[in-house]
Design a protein around this motif. Structure first.
Motif, PDB file in Angstrom:
ATOM      1  N   ALA A 242       4.030   0.949   1.374  1.00  0.00           N
ATOM      2  CA  ALA A 242       2.617   1.269   1.578  1.00  0.00           C
ATOM      3  C   ALA A 242       1.756   0.011   1.548  1.00  0.00           C
ATOM      4  CB  ALA A 242       2.149   2.259   0.514  1.00  0.00           C
ATOM      5  N   LEU A 243       2.036  -0.878   0.605  1.00  0.00           N
ATOM      6  CA  LEU A 243       1.261  -2.118   0.506  1.00  0.00           C
ATOM      7  C   LEU A 243       1.399  -2.983   1.757  1.00  0.00           C
ATOM      8  CD1 LEU A 243       1.565  -3.775  -3.026  1.00  0.00           C
ATOM      9  CD2 LEU A 243      -0.500  -2.951  -1.882  1.00  0.00           C
ATOM     10  N   LEU A 244       2.630  -3.133   2.224  1.00  0.00           N
ATOM     11  CA  LEU A 244       2.862  -4.008   3.367  1.00  0.00           C
ATOM     12  C   LEU A 244       2.291  -3.428   4.659  1.00  0.00           C
ATOM     13  CD1 LEU A 244       6.477  -5.325   2.621  1.00  0.00           C
ATOM     14  CD2 LEU A 244       4.268  -6.386   2.102  1.00  0.00           C
ATOM     15  N   ARG A 245       2.034  -2.143   4.669  1.00  0.00           N
ATOM     16  CA  ARG A 245       1.405  -1.528   5.837  1.00  0.00           C
ATOM     17  C   ARG A 245      -0.114  -1.475   5.711  1.00  0.00           C
ATOM     18  NH1 ARG A 245       4.429   3.513   8.445  1.00  0.00           N
ATOM     19  NH2 ARG A 245       2.653   3.111   9.798  1.00  0.00           N
ATOM     20  N   HIS A 246      -0.630  -1.925   4.581  1.00  0.00           N
ATOM     21  CA  HIS A 246      -2.076  -1.963   4.355  1.00  0.00           C
ATOM     22  C   HIS A 246      -2.442  -3.356   3.837  1.00  0.00           C
ATOM     23  CE1 HIS A 246      -1.177   2.364   4.317  1.00  0.00           C
ATOM     24  NE2 HIS A 246      -2.419   2.543   4.721  1.00  0.00           N
ATOM     25  N   PRO A 247      -2.533  -4.333   4.718  1.00  0.00           N
ATOM     26  CA  PRO A 247      -2.749  -5.725   4.297  1.00  0.00           C
ATOM     27  C   PRO A 247      -3.991  -5.932   3.441  1.00  0.00           C
ATOM     28  CG  PRO A 247      -2.172  -5.612   6.621  1.00  0.00           C
ATOM     29  CD  PRO A 247      -2.398  -4.205   6.184  1.00  0.00           C
ATOM     30  N   ASP A 248      -5.040  -5.146   3.685  1.00  0.00           N
ATOM     31  CA  ASP A 248      -6.244  -5.307   2.874  1.00  0.00           C
ATOM     32  C   ASP A 248      -5.978  -4.951   1.413  1.00  0.00           C
ATOM     33  OD1 ASP A 248      -5.883  -2.607   3.681  1.00  0.00           O
ATOM     34  OD2 ASP A 248      -7.983  -2.150   3.201  1.00  0.00           O
ATOM     35  N   GLN A 249      -5.145  -3.922   1.181  1.00  0.00           N
ATOM     36  CA  GLN A 249      -4.818  -3.530  -0.184  1.00  0.00           C
ATOM     37  C   GLN A 249      -3.849  -4.526  -0.825  1.00  0.00           C
ATOM     38  OE1 GLN A 249      -6.474  -0.743  -1.622  1.00  0.00           O
ATOM     39  NE2 GLN A 249      -7.572  -1.293   0.251  1.00  0.00           N
ATOM     40  N   LEU A 250      -2.963  -5.071  -0.016  1.00  0.00           N
ATOM     41  CA  LEU A 250      -2.066  -6.113  -0.507  1.00  0.00           C
ATOM     42  C   LEU A 250      -2.860  -7.339  -0.932  1.00  0.00           C
ATOM     43  CD1 LEU A 250       0.793  -7.210  -0.958  1.00  0.00           C
ATOM     44  CD2 LEU A 250       0.865  -7.817   1.472  1.00  0.00           C
ATOM     45  N   LEU A 355       7.046  -9.269  -8.401  1.00  0.00           N
ATOM     46  CA  LEU A 355       7.403  -9.377  -6.994  1.00  0.00           C
ATOM     47  C   LEU A 355       6.320 -10.101  -6.202  1.00  0.00           C
ATOM     48  CD1 LEU A 355       9.411  -8.491  -4.700  1.00  0.00           C
ATOM     49  CD2 LEU A 355       7.966  -6.458  -4.440  1.00  0.00           C
ATOM     50  N   LEU A 356       5.063  -9.706  -6.406  1.00  0.00           N
ATOM     51  CA  LEU A 356       3.965 -10.328  -5.659  1.00  0.00           C
ATOM     52  C   LEU A 356       3.689 -11.748  -6.146  1.00  0.00           C
ATOM     53  CD1 LEU A 356       1.522  -7.307  -5.292  1.00  0.00           C
ATOM     54  CD2 LEU A 356       3.235  -8.157  -3.679  1.00  0.00           C
ATOM     55  N   GLU A 357       3.970 -11.987  -7.401  1.00  0.00           N
ATOM     56  CA  GLU A 357       3.814 -13.331  -7.955  1.00  0.00           C
ATOM     57  C   GLU A 357       4.882 -14.271  -7.393  1.00  0.00           C
ATOM     58  OE1 GLU A 357       3.025 -14.002 -12.419  1.00  0.00           O
ATOM     59  OE2 GLU A 357       5.192 -14.275 -12.196  1.00  0.00           O
ATOM     60  N   SER A 382      16.363   2.406   3.176  1.00  0.00           N
ATOM     61  CA  SER A 382      16.371   0.956   3.019  1.00  0.00           C
ATOM     62  C   SER A 382      14.974   0.425   3.368  1.00  0.00           C
ATOM     63  CB  SER A 382      17.415   0.291   3.920  1.00  0.00           C
ATOM     64  OG  SER A 382      17.097   0.508   5.287  1.00  0.00           O
ATOM     65  N   LEU A 383      14.688  -0.784   2.922  1.00  0.00           N
ATOM     66  CA  LEU A 383      13.402  -1.404   3.209  1.00  0.00           C
ATOM     67  C   LEU A 383      13.627  -2.889   3.489  1.00  0.00           C
ATOM     68  CD1 LEU A 383      10.338  -1.153   3.454  1.00  0.00           C
ATOM     69  CD2 LEU A 383      10.174  -1.578   0.994  1.00  0.00           C
ATOM     70  N   PRO A 384      13.910  -3.255   4.752  1.00  0.00           N
ATOM     71  CA  PRO A 384      14.157  -4.666   5.096  1.00  0.00           C
ATOM     72  C   PRO A 384      12.855  -5.474   5.021  1.00  0.00           C
ATOM     73  CG  PRO A 384      15.066  -3.161   6.762  1.00  0.00           C
ATOM     74  CD  PRO A 384      14.135  -2.368   5.912  1.00  0.00           C
ATOM     75  N   VAL A 385      12.882  -6.558   4.266  1.00  0.00           N
ATOM     76  CA  VAL A 385      11.709  -7.418   4.120  1.00  0.00           C
ATOM     77  C   VAL A 385      12.109  -8.883   4.219  1.00  0.00           C
ATOM     78  CG1 VAL A 385      10.479  -5.747   2.657  1.00  0.00           C
ATOM     79  CG2 VAL A 385      11.879  -7.546   1.600  1.00  0.00           C
ATOM     80  N   ARG A 386      11.122  -9.721   4.499  1.00  0.00           N
ATOM     81  CA  ARG A 386      11.286 -11.171   4.422  1.00  0.00           C
ATOM     82  C   ARG A 386      10.553 -11.648   3.176  1.00  0.00           C
ATOM     83  NH1 ARG A 386       9.783 -10.131   9.786  1.00  0.00           N
ATOM     84  NH2 ARG A 386      11.479 -10.417  11.302  1.00  0.00           N
ATOM     85  N   PRO A 387      11.269 -12.164   2.210  1.00  0.00           N
ATOM     86  CA  PRO A 387      10.601 -12.585   0.966  1.00  0.00           C
ATOM     87  C   PRO A 387       9.618 -13.730   1.156  1.00  0.00           C
ATOM     88  CG  PRO A 387      12.960 -12.324   0.628  1.00  0.00           C
ATOM     89  CD  PRO A 387      12.719 -12.270   2.110  1.00  0.00           C
TER      90      PRO A 387
END
Length: 389
Positions: A242-250, A355-357, A382-387
């Motif tokens: 949800a966070l990664l799909r809402h950049p303003d909230q991230l 994680l965000l830190e 699964s949730l593929p991400v680029r760290p």
């Protein structure tokens, strides 16, 4: 969709599991209680309105003991753990395990949760792309609950293997038997060599005080395993998604990490880890949301729908990490409020903060995502991400 006696019959299919909220919005135009056909062909009532859901979750006329056996068509058999029991058995069993999940007991786990989190993030840091579910959201809570139950460090890998698939409801019958055998053996070892862990305390309650049967002991260990990790896996996975799909909230959360506890509550409300609450059936005729439910009929409470009810939450379909989503029912309500909720909150708060830190440029990998197709669990396969994008 077709209608019967004024209520919707919805077919739950892959499209529903991919985006249940679109369906809930459609259903809400027709009421708050609906007749639904499930993937196995059975039908039951589904409660979607917030007020009706909260009332149903606390209604003693909606019974849990033997509900799953009735749904399977094998009659009403005795339940052996508290999640599928009614008072007085539920009261007795819950009292035995509550002490392991009090706010004070859970807070004492924080240093260890921080340590496990740091180690998992270290493992992710060397990869261009990772599956955040398999590499982080799953191993964090399964390690913590394994240690709480008293699984030895050398058995953690085997423990993870045996529990794979249970959170999604995809475990095969032989895997269920395999894990039960593992827990029976673990109980035997705790009986011979007790330690300072939850399972040893339950064994003492069985052997010294006769407060639960041997069958209840193993079933309670089984329940604690999933109460202790199932919710957290999908809370972390769904929340990151949800966070990664809402950049303003991230951006808001990165700018002010003090928002993390409130953000976790918003993740629970917005796209929580539970789809439908555990099964109930009417012990007597009753009315829910103006709909008559006859004795013996099944009732499913749609947690996700209740938490998106605009009558309770303003602009309910919008993610807002600054919102105060007090009153959400992601952990249930009433007697069966999730016993593992304090632990899930702690693990999620530590997970999101670190994680965000650690990975401030975390980003989604482009491509379709798949959701588990089970009515109880709401989570990504699964949730593929680029760290370090």
């Amino acid at each position: 969709m077709s209608e019967t006696i004024g209520h919707v019959i919805a077919e739950l299919d892959s499209a529903f599991f991919a985006d249940p909220y679109r369906h809930y919005r459609d259903w809400s135009r027709r009421g708050t209680v609906h007749r639904v056909r499930f993937p196995d062909g059975r039908t039951g009532w589904v409660v979607t309105g917030y007020a009706e859901a909260r009332a149903a979750l606390a209604d003693p006329r909606l019974r849990k003991a033997g509900a799953n056996a009735r749904w399977a068509g094998v009659g009403s058999t005795a339940s052996t753990h508290m999640l599928d029991s009614d008072p007085p058995d539920h009261t007795r069993l819950r009292k035995l395990v509550n002490q392991a999940f009090t706010a004070r007991a859970v807070e004492a786990l924080r240093p260890r949760v921080e340590e496990i989190t740091a180690g998992l993030l270290d493992d992710l840091s060397g990869h261009a792309e990772v599956d955040l579910v398999a590499g982080f959201a799953l191993p964090l809570p399964i390690t913590v609950i394994g240690e709480l139950l008293g699984v030895a460090p050398g058995e953690q890998v085997e423990f993870r293997r045996r529990t794979a698939g249970f959170g999604s409801g995809s475990a095969a019958p032989e895997q269920v038997r395999d894990l039960k055998a593992f827990l029976v053996e673990l109980v035997r070892r705790k009986r011979d060599h007790p330690a300072d862990d939850v399972l040893s305390r339950l064994v003492r309650a069985r052997d010294e005080d006769d407060r639960l049967s041997e069958r209840e002991l193993v079933a309670t260990a089984f329940l604690l395993l999933f109460a202790g990790y199932e919710t957290t896996v999908n809370l972390i996975g769904n929340g990151v998604h949800a966070l990664l799909r809402h950049p303003d909230q991230l951006d808001a959360l990165r700018a002010d990490p003090a928002l993390v506890p409130a953000a976790v509550e918003e993740f629970l409300r917005y796209d929580g880890p539970v789809g439908f609450a555990t099964l109930r059936y009417a012990g007597e005729p009753l009315e829910i949301g103006g709909v008559r439910v006859d004795a013996g009929e099944f009732v499913h409470v749609a947690i996700g729908a209740a938490n998106r009810d605009p009558e309770k939450f303003a602009d309910a379909d919008r993610l807002d990490v600054g919102r105060n989503p007090a009153g959400h029912v992601a952990f249930g309500h009433g007697l069966h409020h999730c016993v593992g909720a304090p632990l899930a909150r702690l693990e999620a708060q530590v997970a999101f903060t670190r994680l965000l830190e650690r990975f401030p440029r975390l980003s989604l990998v482009d491509g379709p995502l798949a959701w588990h197709e089970g009515i109880r669990i709401r989570g990504l396969t699964s949730l593929p991400v680029r760290p370090n994008e």
